[in-house]
Design an enzyme around this catalytic site. Structure first.
Site, short mmCIF file in Angstrom:
data_model
loop_
_atom_site.label_atom_id
_atom_site.label_comp_id
_atom_site.label_asym_id
_atom_site.label_seq_id
_atom_site.Cartn_x
_atom_site.Cartn_y
_atom_site.Cartn_z
CG ASP A 1 43.48 42.43 29.72
OD1 ASP A 1 43.69 41.62 28.81
OD2 ASP A 1 44.40 42.88 30.45
N GLY A 2 38.96 43.56 29.16
CA GLY A 2 37.56 43.66 29.59
C GLY A 2 36.69 42.63 28.91
CB THR B 1 49.27 42.76 36.29
OG1 THR B 1 48.34 41.79 35.80
CG2 THR B 1 50.59 42.10 36.61
CD GLN C 1 33.87 42.87 33.15
OE1 GLN C 1 33.35 41.82 33.49
NE2 GLN C 1 34.44 43.01 31.97
CG ASP D 1 40.40 56.69 49.44
OD1 ASP D 1 40.04 57.33 50.45
OD2 ASP D 1 40.92 57.22 48.45
CG ASN E 1 41.70 41.01 36.74
OD1 ASN E 1 42.49 40.08 36.55
ND2 ASN E 1 41.50 41.95 35.85
NE ARG F 1 40.51 53.08 62.36
CZ ARG F 1 40.97 52.01 63.00
NH1 ARG F 1 42.10 51.43 62.58
NH2 ARG F 1 40.32 51.52 64.04
#
Length: 298
Positions: free
Chosen positions: A83-84, A198, A257, A187, A157, A185
């Site tokens: 997928d990358g 997904t 990426q 991360d 994505n 509030r």
């Protein structure tokens, strides 16, 4: 185009992941199979280097071109990798109406659905026009720096606004279509496409959306308030994001990426891009079958 338009292709591109050991053999198999058909074949220089140069040049129909110009030469691109790799090629295609067909050399492979052992069968179906073109919504992310400098990104994505590893809780203001929505509030927060539901969003507790829906997904990352839940918005929504926290390191990550640092005073505008990503899909395999296979459902 979604849902049934079938097209035949005469100019076929090949881009492979140079780090995958399977890529060389995969390219050779693709070249050998495509040589049986009356098509022109384009392969990028980096992928060609994975196999013996003589094997690329021995096929009279094969043209070796720079990866950046390959989308201008072809009607479709075969992406060999995970997928990358698929996301990288999707950025190359950008605004061009060139569909991608992913052959999975990776692990999970939501975008690269075709298994490596079905390469030859896949090419037969491609040439016969049996694949259908599916439109996938893409995010356009505009970052306006405090000094007026503008950066534009295209995300298949998601875009994630998140604290750095050693930072504490951060606060992020979000407006929807000009109206204040909430202050996250925790991360951070993820804005995802249905395709990206997904990916990172799913690991943060977000729902799975059917990939062709005209929608946008807002998913908090480890929220400090338990009532903060993922929110599905219409695809035409314009989200505006501002950082309230001044003393913490915050990053904006695009499709996992590349990323930039976000500073107080910067503005992020997130909308649906007018240019969808085109993905080829085998009509014999449903999205629900893909979910069962990839997520190990029943």
């Amino acid at each position: 185009m979604t849902g049934g338009k079938r097209i035949t292709y005469k100019n076929i591109g090949i881009i492979a992941n140079p780090t995958k050991p399977e890529s060389a053999q995969g390219i050779e198999r693709v070249l050998k199979k495509l040589h049986q058909y009356d098509v022109s074949i384009y392969i990028d220089e980096e992928s060609c280097k994975l196999v013996e140069k003589s094997k690329c040049s021995s096929y009279e129909k094969v043209k070796v071109v720079d990866r950046l110009v390959l989308p201008d030469k072809v009607d479709v691109i075969l992406v060999l990798g995970g997928d990358g790799t698929f996301l990288t090629v999707a950025k190359l295609v950008d605004k061009k109406p060139v569909p991608l067909l992913g052959i999975n050399f990776g692990t999970l492979g939501f975008l690269t659905e075709i298994p490596i052992e079905k390469i030859e069968e896949c090419i037969d179906k491609l040439i016969a026009g049996e694949f259908i073109v599916e439109n996938r919504p893409v995010l356009r992310v505009k970052v306006v720096r405090k000094n007026g400098h503008i950066l534009i990104y295209r995300c298949v994505n998601e875009v994630a606004i998140k604290r750095d590893t050693l930072a504490r809780i951060i606060e992020i203001d979000v407006d929807a279509d000009g109206e204040y929505l909430t202050t996250f509030r925790g991360d951070g927060v993820i804005v995802a496409t249905p395709t990206g539901s997904t990916a990172y969003s799913l690991s943060a507790g977000g729902p799975i959306l059917y990939p062709t829906l005209n929608a946008m997904l807002l998913t908090p990352i480890c929220p400090h308030t338990l009532t903060m839940r993922p929110l599905v918005l219409k695809g035409e929504t314009c989200l505006t994001v501002k950082l309230k926290t001044e003393s913490e390191n915050v990053m904006v990550i695009f499709d996992g990426q590349e990323g930039i640092e976000l500073r107080v005073g910067d503005l992020i505008e997130i909308t649906r891009s007018p240019y969808d990503l085109l993905i080829l899909r085998d009509p014999a395999k449903s999205y629900f079958e893909t979910l069962r296979e990839k997520l190990k459902w029943g």
